[in-house]
Design a protein around this motif. Structure first.
Motif, PDB file in Angstrom:
ATOM      1  N   UNK A 181      20.695  -2.439   7.666  1.00  0.00           N
ATOM      2  CA  UNK A 181      21.273  -3.775   7.462  1.00  0.00           C
ATOM      3  C   UNK A 181      20.421  -4.589   6.495  1.00  0.00           C
ATOM      4  N   UNK A 182      19.107  -4.607   6.708  1.00  0.00           N
ATOM      5  CA  UNK A 182      18.225  -5.402   5.866  1.00  0.00           C
ATOM      6  C   UNK A 182      18.245  -4.916   4.419  1.00  0.00           C
ATOM      7  N   UNK A 183      18.221  -3.603   4.213  1.00  0.00           N
ATOM      8  CA  UNK A 183      18.220  -3.064   2.856  1.00  0.00           C
ATOM      9  C   UNK A 183      19.560  -3.317   2.164  1.00  0.00           C
ATOM     10  N   UNK A 208      24.022   3.545   2.490  1.00  0.00           N
ATOM     11  CA  UNK A 208      23.792   2.495   1.513  1.00  0.00           C
ATOM     12  C   UNK A 208      24.963   2.425   0.534  1.00  0.00           C
ATOM     13  N   UNK A 209      25.083   1.318  -0.157  1.00  0.00           N
ATOM     14  CA  UNK A 209      26.141   1.101  -1.135  1.00  0.00           C
ATOM     15  C   UNK A 209      25.812   1.849  -2.422  1.00  0.00           C
ATOM     16  N   UNK A 210      26.787   2.649  -2.894  1.00  0.00           N
ATOM     17  CA  UNK A 210      26.551   3.483  -4.076  1.00  0.00           C
ATOM     18  C   UNK A 210      26.313   2.664  -5.331  1.00  0.00           C
ATOM     19  N   UNK A 211      26.821   1.452  -5.395  1.00  0.00           N
ATOM     20  CA  UNK A 211      26.652   0.640  -6.602  1.00  0.00           C
ATOM     21  C   UNK A 211      25.519  -0.369  -6.462  1.00  0.00           C
ATOM     22  N   UNK A 212      25.580  -1.225  -5.477  1.00  0.00           N
ATOM     23  CA  UNK A 212      24.605  -2.310  -5.371  1.00  0.00           C
ATOM     24  C   UNK A 212      23.226  -1.830  -4.912  1.00  0.00           C
ATOM     25  N   UNK A 213      23.159  -0.649  -4.281  1.00  0.00           N
ATOM     26  CA  UNK A 213      21.872  -0.123  -3.834  1.00  0.00           C
ATOM     27  C   UNK A 213      21.530   1.176  -4.551  1.00  0.00           C
ATOM     28  N   UNK A 214      22.046   1.346  -5.751  1.00  0.00           N
ATOM     29  CA  UNK A 214      21.816   2.584  -6.513  1.00  0.00           C
ATOM     30  C   UNK A 214      20.340   2.729  -6.866  1.00  0.00           C
ATOM     31  N   UNK A 250      17.700   0.172  -2.657  1.00  0.00           N
ATOM     32  CA  UNK A 250      17.899   1.561  -2.267  1.00  0.00           C
ATOM     33  C   UNK A 250      16.878   1.958  -1.209  1.00  0.00           C
ATOM     34  N   UNK A 251      17.298   2.594  -0.121  1.00  0.00           N
ATOM     35  CA  UNK A 251      16.365   2.941   0.964  1.00  0.00           C
ATOM     36  C   UNK A 251      15.245   3.889   0.546  1.00  0.00           C
ATOM     37  N   UNK A 252      15.492   4.693  -0.505  1.00  0.00           N
ATOM     38  CA  UNK A 252      14.492   5.670  -0.945  1.00  0.00           C
ATOM     39  C   UNK A 252      13.511   5.107  -1.970  1.00  0.00           C
ATOM     40  N   UNK A 253      13.684   3.892  -2.343  1.00  0.00           N
ATOM     41  CA  UNK A 253      12.836   3.271  -3.370  1.00  0.00           C
ATOM     42  C   UNK A 253      11.373   3.248  -2.902  1.00  0.00           C
ATOM     43  N   UNK A 286       0.830  -1.211   0.000  1.00  0.00           N
ATOM     44  CA  UNK A 286       0.000   0.000   0.000  1.00  0.00           C
ATOM     45  C   UNK A 286       0.865   1.263   0.000  1.00  0.00           C
ATOM     46  N   UNK A 287       0.397   2.279  -0.723  1.00  0.00           N
ATOM     47  CA  UNK A 287       1.063   3.572  -0.712  1.00  0.00           C
ATOM     48  C   UNK A 287       2.344   3.603  -1.527  1.00  0.00           C
ATOM     49  N   UNK A 288       3.067   4.708  -1.385  1.00  0.00           N
ATOM     50  CA  UNK A 288       4.292   4.908  -2.171  1.00  0.00           C
ATOM     51  C   UNK A 288       5.427   5.452  -1.314  1.00  0.00           C
ATOM     52  N   UNK A 289       5.415   5.164  -0.029  1.00  0.00           N
ATOM     53  CA  UNK A 289       6.457   5.639   0.884  1.00  0.00           C
ATOM     54  C   UNK A 289       7.800   5.014   0.529  1.00  0.00           C
ATOM     55  N   UNK A 290       8.900   5.704   0.843  1.00  0.00           N
ATOM     56  CA  UNK A 290      10.212   5.057   0.685  1.00  0.00           C
ATOM     57  C   UNK A 290      10.253   3.765   1.490  1.00  0.00           C
ATOM     58  N   UNK A 291      10.909   2.749   0.959  1.00  0.00           N
ATOM     59  CA  UNK A 291      10.874   1.455   1.604  1.00  0.00           C
ATOM     60  C   UNK A 291      11.461   1.516   3.021  1.00  0.00           C
ATOM     61  N   UNK A 292      12.496   2.328   3.233  1.00  0.00           N
ATOM     62  CA  UNK A 292      13.032   2.410   4.592  1.00  0.00           C
ATOM     63  C   UNK A 292      12.017   3.029   5.543  1.00  0.00           C
TER      64      UNK A 292
END
Length: 272
Positions: A191-193, A266-272, A199-202, A166-172
């Motif tokens: 840690x989980x993300x 977050x990791x700049x590459x794997x969590x871009x 990406x935490x802002x997804x 539900x909704x569109x909040x950032x996943x974090x």
């Protein structure tokens, strides 16, 4: 700051050492820690009773209480929130004690009760104390635990997917919402993300089924690792949440920002 693992350690200490001991005195004089109760209100409600069961859901903890004397009518629920630095200490009256709760890097000397904000005295001479240097914990009667979401340690896959659907909040931000899933704090979320390579802002409404399931497994893994390790300070990403750090998995730069009102790495590459 205490997250699910630290609160579970405090709950387990109460379960092991404080149940079924008759309460003969209560110090509820800290009006901020015991808000909204006035001094003496919690004391009057608990005298002559004992704690019977210690519960935890997410980062919230509460205890059922017995009737007074031979009465079988249960007493009020005692809610205890550790805030950002709280520990539960159970002292036996002969100098021995056990504690559980927040991790203090400098530790706490046995018998150091300088920051006691609330306490129960038992008929056998023992005590339960809430030690809270930052004074951000809370003790209250009959806390509204029904508002909490499923516990992060026990949430099922379908519950987890529904929480993200539900909704569109950032996943974090969604992971930090205690009414969506209870128990995940800032460090567990990072840690989980990181484990899930998300990406935490997804926005949550952009996650597909495979990503949602990957995050579910990552949350379970992160919570389990923190409990087994003794707290969120032992999580593998913690040493890399700092300037000039590199991802321990791929070597890319770790990035810093604010998501859901909290400092996030977050990791700049794997969590871009």
């Amino acid at each position: 700051m205490p997250e699910l693992p630290e609160v579970e350690s405090a709950r387990s200490v109460i379960e092991r050492a404080a149940l079924h001991r008759v309460i003969v005195d209560v110090d509820d004089s800290d009006t901020y820690e015991c808000r909204p109760h006035s001094p003496g209100e919690i004391r009057s409600a608990l005298l002559g009773r004992s704690l019977t069961v210690a519960h935890r859901q997410g980062k919230s903890m509460w205890c059922d209480t017995s009737g007074v004397g031979r009465s079988k009518s249960p007493g009020p629920t005692l809610g205890i929130h550790l805030g950002m630095s709280g520990k539960i200490v159970i002292a036996d009256g002969q100098g021995s004690e056990v504690d559980g709760g927040d991790y203090w890097e400098r530790g706490r000397a046995a018998g150091d009760y300088r920051f006691s904000r609330f306490s129960l005295a038992f008929a056998d001479g023992g005590r339960l104390l809430l030690i809270d240097p930052r004074r951000l914990g809370r003790v209250r009667l009959d806390p509204p635990v029904e508002r909490l979401g499923p516990d992060a340690r026990q949430i099922t896959g379908p519950q987890f997917r529904a929480m993200l659907a539900r909704g569109s909040a950032p996943v974090k931000a969604r992971l930090l919402d205690q009414e969506a899933v209870a128990g995940i704090g800032n460090l567990l979320a990072d840690q989980a993300l990181w484990l899930a390579k998300l990406n935490p802002s997804r926005p949550v409404n952009t996650l597909d089924r495979s990503e949602t399931d990957r995050l579910y497994r990552a949350v379970r893994r992160a919570v389990g690792a923190a409990i087994d390790g003794g707290g969120v300070h032992t999580l593998s990403i913690i040493p890399f949440r700092t300037h000039d750090a590199h991802c321990p998995r791929c070597g890319s730069v770790m990035k810093r920002g604010t998501v859901g009102g909290r400092t996030t790495w977050w990791c700049a590459r794997e969590q871009a």
